[in-house]
Design an enzyme around this catalytic site. Structure first.
Site, PDB file in Angstrom:
ATOM      1  CE  LYS A   1      42.236  28.565  42.933  1.00  0.00           C
ATOM      2  NZ  LYS A   1      42.550  29.759  43.732  1.00  0.00           N
TER       3      LYS A   1
ATOM      4  CG  ASP B   1      53.439  21.311  34.844  1.00  0.00           C
ATOM      5  OD1 ASP B   1      53.669  20.327  34.110  1.00  0.00           O
ATOM      6  OD2 ASP B   1      53.738  22.467  34.529  1.00  0.00           O
TER       7      ASP B   1
ATOM      8  NE  ARG C   1      35.899  40.828  46.093  1.00  0.00           N
ATOM      9  CZ  ARG C   1      35.301  40.261  45.054  1.00  0.00           C
ATOM     10  NH1 ARG C   1      35.003  40.990  43.990  1.00  0.00           N
ATOM     11  NH2 ARG C   1      35.002  38.982  45.090  1.00  0.00           N
TER      12      ARG C   1
ATOM     13  CB  THR D   1      33.179  28.543  42.613  1.00  0.00           C
ATOM     14  OG1 THR D   1      34.207  29.524  42.708  1.00  0.00           O
ATOM     15  CG2 THR D   1      33.195  27.660  43.836  1.00  0.00           C
TER      16      THR D   1
ATOM     17  CE  LYS E   1      42.898  33.701  48.663  1.00  0.00           C
ATOM     18  NZ  LYS E   1      43.226  33.414  47.260  1.00  0.00           N
TER      19      LYS E   1
ATOM     20  CG  ASP F   1      42.718  38.653  46.160  1.00  0.00           C
ATOM     21  OD1 ASP F   1      43.598  37.790  46.051  1.00  0.00           O
ATOM     22  OD2 ASP F   1      41.567  38.398  46.544  1.00  0.00           O
TER      23      ASP F   1
ATOM     24  CG  ASP G   1      44.649  30.208  46.311  1.00  0.00           C
ATOM     25  OD1 ASP G   1      44.718  29.013  45.958  1.00  0.00           O
ATOM     26  OD2 ASP G   1      43.632  30.907  46.153  1.00  0.00           O
TER      27      ASP G   1
HETATM   28  O1  C5P Z   1      36.997  39.331  48.033  1.00  0.00           O
HETATM   29  P1  C5P Z   1      36.545  37.910  48.305  1.00  0.00           P
HETATM   30  O2  C5P Z   1      36.183  37.663  49.749  1.00  0.00           O
HETATM   31  O3  C5P Z   1      35.481  37.451  47.352  1.00  0.00           O
HETATM   32  O4  C5P Z   1      37.866  37.073  48.009  1.00  0.00           O
HETATM   33  C1  C5P Z   1      37.869  35.699  48.025  1.00  0.00           C
HETATM   34  C2  C5P Z   1      39.240  35.168  47.735  1.00  0.00           C
HETATM   35  O5  C5P Z   1      39.108  33.759  47.619  1.00  0.00           O
HETATM   36  C3  C5P Z   1      39.882  35.663  46.445  1.00  0.00           C
HETATM   37  O6  C5P Z   1      41.291  35.666  46.643  1.00  0.00           O
HETATM   38  C4  C5P Z   1      39.486  34.606  45.445  1.00  0.00           C
HETATM   39  O7  C5P Z   1      40.425  34.456  44.414  1.00  0.00           O
HETATM   40  C5  C5P Z   1      39.470  33.346  46.319  1.00  0.00           C
HETATM   41  N1  C5P Z   1      38.576  32.300  45.846  1.00  0.00           N
HETATM   42  C6  C5P Z   1      37.225  32.484  45.632  1.00  0.00           C
HETATM   43  N2  C5P Z   1      36.428  31.467  45.204  1.00  0.00           N
HETATM   44  C7  C5P Z   1      36.958  30.288  44.987  1.00  0.00           C
HETATM   45  C8  C5P Z   1      38.317  30.058  45.195  1.00  0.00           C
HETATM   46  C9  C5P Z   1      39.105  31.105  45.629  1.00  0.00           C
HETATM   47  O8  C5P Z   1      36.717  33.567  45.843  1.00  0.00           O
HETATM   48  N3  C5P Z   1      36.172  29.310  44.593  1.00  0.00           N
END
Ligand code: C5P
Length: 241
Positions: free
Chosen positions: A64, A67, A217, A126, A35, A13, A62
């Site tokens: 998403k 359209d 993270r 979520t 990702k 990210d 990813d």
């Molecule tokens: O840093 P972390 O492990 O929380 O990152 C999770 C990744 O998954 C991020 O790229 C976030 O945008 C994605 N994501 C998420 N929850 C979701 C869908 C996607 O954390 N419901």
């Protein structure tokens, strides 16, 4: 659908190609894939995706998408040449949109002699709770809406969905063993949750029936990202010989 030896997709990210490539190279030996999300794609574009793909790990794009069918099909045709392993689209875009995306993926991959990217549906973000769903006129029972959209995605021929840890067991039971479940919200035991509200450890998520885990993270912000990724991958190998 557990076809990769290592189920971890590391979320890179970051908006910069240099940052994503550096991080991607660092963790690549210890993850199953990388990702890239909207932040990266908006800033770095297809050239950035190509640079990350050159690292040699499967790429999960990813995006998403959501359209009208013709436009989503066009977007799919535009990104298939980047050879992503996975692309996301919103299941709430409806059956015609999902089918158009799938047809476009089939046709473009076949004519470019590439493997077809697997298409994953996004069900209920979520970040949305019952009140939010009700406000936009959807079934306010979150689990029911997730099940409904996953069923719609499967009927349209999609390869799976992205789902929260708490949804794995129910979706696995409801959708059967072949439907892919890609799961973010993963935290190794003892790690902070950051802004994730409901988390599972990698072992718990795999045991519940996940196919792939999205982990950001806990790897990317670790003092030693390669070691963090290696440690998580190792813990999964022990649990799943
Ligand atoms: O840093 P972390 O492990 O929380 O990152 C999770 C990744 O998954 C991020 O790229 C976030 O945008 C994605 N994501 C998420 N929850 C979701 C869908 C996607 O954390 N419901």
């Amino acid at each position: 659908m557990t076809d990769l030896p290592n189920p971890i997709f590391c979320a890179l990210d970051t908006p910069t190609t240099a940052g994503a490539v550096e991080l991607g190279r660092t963790v690549a030996p210890h993850v199953g894939g990388l990702k890239l999300g909207l932040e990266f794609f908006m800033a770095a574009g297809p050239a950035g995706v190509r640079a990350v793909a050159e690292i040699g790990r499967p790429v999960f794009l990813d995006l998403k998408l959501h359209d009208i069918p013709n436009t989503v099909a066009g977007a799919i045709r535009s990104v298939v040449p980047l050879a992503p392993a996975f692309i996301t689209l919103h299941a709430s875009g409806g059956p015609a949109m999902m089918r158009a995306a799938l047809d476009a993926a089939h046709e473009t991959a076949a004519s470019a002699n590439l493997a077809r990217p697997r298409l994953l549906g996004v069900t209920v973000l979520t970040s949305l709770d019952a009140e939010d769903l009700s406000a936009v006129g959807q079934d306010d029972e979150v689990a029911r809406q997730v099940g409904r959209l996953a069923t719609l995605a499967r009927a349209a021929g999609l390869d799976g969905v992205v789902c929260a840890p708490g949804e794995i067991a129910r979706l696995r039971a409801q959708m059967g063993p072949e439907f892919g479940l890609m799961v973010p919200g993963i935290r190794p035991a003892g790690a902070g949750a950051d802004d994730q509200k409901r988390v599972m450890t990698p072992q718990q998520a795999m045991a519940a029936g996940a196919d792939h885990l999205v982990i950001g993270r806990p790897i990317t912000r670790a003092a030693d990202p390669a070691e963090a990724a290696r440690h998580i991958a190792e813990s999964l190998r022990h649990d799943h010989p």
